[in-house]
Design an enzyme around this catalytic site. Structure first.
Site, PDB file in Angstrom:
ATOM      1  N   ASP A  87       0.847  -1.186   0.000  1.00 31.92           N
ATOM      2  CA  ASP A  87       0.000   0.000   0.000  1.00 31.92           C
ATOM      3  C   ASP A  87       0.887   1.242   0.000  1.00 31.92           C
ATOM      4  O   ASP A  87       2.013   1.191   0.505  1.00 31.92           O
ATOM      5  CB  ASP A  87      -0.901  -0.006   1.251  1.00 31.92           C
ATOM      6  CG  ASP A  87      -2.156   0.827   1.085  1.00 31.92           C
ATOM      7  OD1 ASP A  87      -2.023   2.036   0.804  1.00 31.92           O
ATOM      8  OD2 ASP A  87      -3.254   0.282   1.240  1.00 31.92           O
ATOM      9  N   ASP A  91       3.883   1.101  -4.645  1.00 34.37           N
ATOM     10  CA  ASP A  91       3.045   1.874  -5.556  1.00 34.37           C
ATOM     11  C   ASP A  91       2.807   1.020  -6.796  1.00 34.37           C
ATOM     12  O   ASP A  91       3.756   0.658  -7.499  1.00 34.37           O
ATOM     13  CB  ASP A  91       3.770   3.176  -5.928  1.00 34.37           C
ATOM     14  CG  ASP A  91       2.947   4.078  -6.834  1.00 34.37           C
ATOM     15  OD1 ASP A  91       1.852   3.672  -7.275  1.00 34.37           O
ATOM     16  OD2 ASP A  91       3.417   5.196  -7.128  1.00 34.37           O
ATOM     17  N   VAL A  92       1.538   0.698  -7.093  1.00 31.80           N
ATOM     18  CA  VAL A  92       1.249  -0.160  -8.241  1.00 31.80           C
ATOM     19  C   VAL A  92       1.542   0.540  -9.564  1.00 31.80           C
ATOM     20  O   VAL A  92       1.529  -0.106 -10.620  1.00 31.80           O
ATOM     21  CB  VAL A  92      -0.207  -0.671  -8.222  1.00 31.80           C
ATOM     22  CG1 VAL A  92      -0.472  -1.530  -6.999  1.00 31.80           C
ATOM     23  CG2 VAL A  92      -1.208   0.470  -8.339  1.00 31.80           C
ATOM     24  N   ASN A 120      -6.147  -5.496  -5.620  1.00 32.33           N
ATOM     25  CA  ASN A 120      -7.249  -4.690  -5.100  1.00 32.33           C
ATOM     26  C   ASN A 120      -7.028  -3.187  -5.281  1.00 32.33           C
ATOM     27  O   ASN A 120      -7.987  -2.427  -5.390  1.00 32.33           O
ATOM     28  CB  ASN A 120      -7.451  -4.997  -3.613  1.00 32.33           C
ATOM     29  CG  ASN A 120      -8.304  -3.959  -2.930  1.00 32.33           C
ATOM     30  OD1 ASN A 120      -9.522  -3.911  -3.085  1.00 32.33           O
ATOM     31  ND2 ASN A 120      -7.674  -3.075  -2.152  1.00 32.33           N
ATOM     32  N   TYR A 132     -14.163   5.418 -14.694  1.00 36.01           N
ATOM     33  CA  TYR A 132     -14.081   4.311 -13.737  1.00 36.01           C
ATOM     34  C   TYR A 132     -14.637   3.030 -14.352  1.00 36.01           C
ATOM     35  O   TYR A 132     -14.031   1.958 -14.231  1.00 36.01           O
ATOM     36  CB  TYR A 132     -14.844   4.674 -12.469  1.00 36.01           C
ATOM     37  CG  TYR A 132     -14.779   3.613 -11.399  1.00 36.01           C
ATOM     38  CD1 TYR A 132     -13.612   3.404 -10.679  1.00 36.01           C
ATOM     39  CD2 TYR A 132     -15.882   2.807 -11.116  1.00 36.01           C
ATOM     40  CE1 TYR A 132     -13.533   2.430  -9.696  1.00 36.01           C
ATOM     41  CE2 TYR A 132     -15.815   1.827 -10.139  1.00 36.01           C
ATOM     42  CZ  TYR A 132     -14.649   1.635  -9.437  1.00 36.01           C
ATOM     43  OH  TYR A 132     -14.576   0.663  -8.472  1.00 36.01           O
ATOM     44  N   LYS A 177     -12.719  -0.613 -15.025  1.00 42.40           N
ATOM     45  CA  LYS A 177     -13.132  -1.887 -14.437  1.00 42.40           C
ATOM     46  C   LYS A 177     -13.598  -2.884 -15.505  1.00 42.40           C
ATOM     47  O   LYS A 177     -13.452  -4.098 -15.336  1.00 42.40           O
ATOM     48  CB  LYS A 177     -14.224  -1.649 -13.391  1.00 42.40           C
ATOM     49  CG  LYS A 177     -13.710  -0.935 -12.147  1.00 42.40           C
ATOM     50  CD  LYS A 177     -12.561  -1.689 -11.482  1.00 42.40           C
ATOM     51  CE  LYS A 177     -12.114  -1.065 -10.173  1.00 42.40           C
ATOM     52  NZ  LYS A 177     -11.040  -1.840  -9.502  1.00 42.40           N
ATOM     53  N   THR A 236     -17.263   1.735   2.296  1.00 44.18           N
ATOM     54  CA  THR A 236     -15.826   1.898   2.528  1.00 44.18           C
ATOM     55  C   THR A 236     -15.521   3.351   2.862  1.00 44.18           C
ATOM     56  O   THR A 236     -16.369   4.232   2.692  1.00 44.18           O
ATOM     57  CB  THR A 236     -15.024   1.510   1.271  1.00 44.18           C
ATOM     58  OG1 THR A 236     -15.389   2.399   0.201  1.00 44.18           O
ATOM     59  CG2 THR A 236     -15.282   0.070   0.861  1.00 44.18           C
TER      60      THR A 236
END
Length: 251
Positions: A36, A54-55, A81, A146, A150, A181
Site C-alpha cells: 500500500d 506503488d502499483v 485490489n 471508472y 473496471k 468503505t
C-alpha cells in the site's frame, strides 16, 4: 475456504476492501503481505507484513513482493485490489485523469501480476483475484472513466486466466456493488445531502443496503483458496443482486 500455510499479497491492503481481504485471508490461515502507499492501516499481526509500494511503479512493486517472499518463504495468492475512482462523463475527465486512472486500475493489475508470476509459478496452489466492479457491466451515470477501467479489469482477468490455466494458475475477479468503505464515506460527505445520497446508493442494490467490505473479502478468500480449485476465468458478483435482478420499483 481455508488457506493454511499459504502466502498472499494484497495490494491496497491497508484500508477498505483491501484491509478486509487481509483480515479474511489471515483468519483463513494465510500470511499476508500488505502492499500500500500507506500500509500503516494493515492489521498488527505476526502474520502480516506491511510494505510501502506503488502499483504505478514497477521497481517499487518488485522490491515489495521480493520482501514479502523473503519474509514468508514464497507466494501463493495475489489479490489485485488497489485502485482509484473517478466521477464524470467523457467530457468531464481530462486526459491526465484518464491516464492516471487507467495506469493504476488496469496497468497496475498487469504490472503487479507480472512481478508476482515468477513466484506464483513455484506454488501448487497459485491464484490471482482481481477486484473489478459492477460498473464493468452496468451503465452507471457519471462513471465513464471508472467503468472503462473496471471493464478492462474484467477482460484482463479472462485473458490472464486463458494464458495461465495450463500452468495451474487460476485467475478470477470479484465484481462488488456499492461497498461501504472510507471512499464512499468521503463521497457522501461531499454530497449536498449526505443522508439522501446514502439512501440513493443503498437503493441501487436490490437488497436495499450497501455491500459490506467483509462480504467482498469473503468472496475473494473463496476464490483464492484451494476450495475453488476448479474455478478460473470467473467474475463473482457481490452486489446485492444489482447485476442480475430487475425488481418492481418500491412504493
Amino acid at each position: 475456504m481455508r488457506c493454511d500455510g499459504l502466502v498472499a499479497v494484497v495490494t491496497g491492503g491497508g484500508s477498505g476492501i483491501g484491509r478486509a481481504c487481509t483480515e479474511a485471508l489471515l483468519a483463513a490461515g494465510a500470511r499476508v503481505g500488505v502492499l500500500d502507499l500507506d500500509p500503516s492501516g494493515a492489521p498488527e499481526d505476526p502474520g502480516v507484513r506491511p510494505v510501502r509500494a506503488d502499483v504505478a511503479d514497477r521497481a517499487s512493486l518488485a522490491a515489495a513482493v521480493a520482501e514479502v517472499v523473503a519474509a514468508f518463504g514464497g507466494l501463493d495468492i495475489l489479490v489485485n485490489n488497489a485502485g482509484i475512482s473517478a466521477v464524470g462523463t467523457v467530457e468531464e475527465n481530462d486526459d491526465a485523469q484518464w491516464a492516471r486512472v487507467l495506469d493504476v486500475n488496469v496497468t497496475g493489475v498487469a504490472r503487479t501480476s507480472a512481478v508476482a508470476l515468477p513466484y506464483l509459478r513455484r506454488s501448487s496452489s497459485a491464484a490471482v483475484v482481481n477486484v473489478s466492479s459492477i460498473a464493468a457491466g452496468a451503465g452507471l451515470p457519471r462513471r465513464a472513466l471508472y467503468s472503462a477501467s473496471k471493464g478492462a479489469v474484467h477482460a484482463l482477468t479472462l485473458a490472464m486466466a486463458a494464458d495461465l490455466v495450463a500452468e495451474g494458475i487460476r485467475v478470477n475477479c470479484v465484481a462488488p456493488g456499492t461497498v461501504d468503505t472510507p471512499w464512499v464515506a468521503r463521497l457522501l460527505a461531499d454530497a449536498p445531502d449526505p443522508a439522501a445520497e446514502r439512501r440513493r446508493l443503498a437503493a441501487r442494490q436490490p437488497t436495499g443496503r450497501l455491500v459490506g467490505a467483509a462480504e467482498v473479502a469473503a468472496a475473494v478468500c473463496y476464490l483464492a483458496s484451494p476450495a475453488a480449485a476448479a474455478v478460473t476465468g470467473t467474475s463473482l458478483a457481490v452486489d446485492g443482486g444489482m447485476a442480475g435482478l430487475r425488481l418492481p420499483a418500491r412504493g
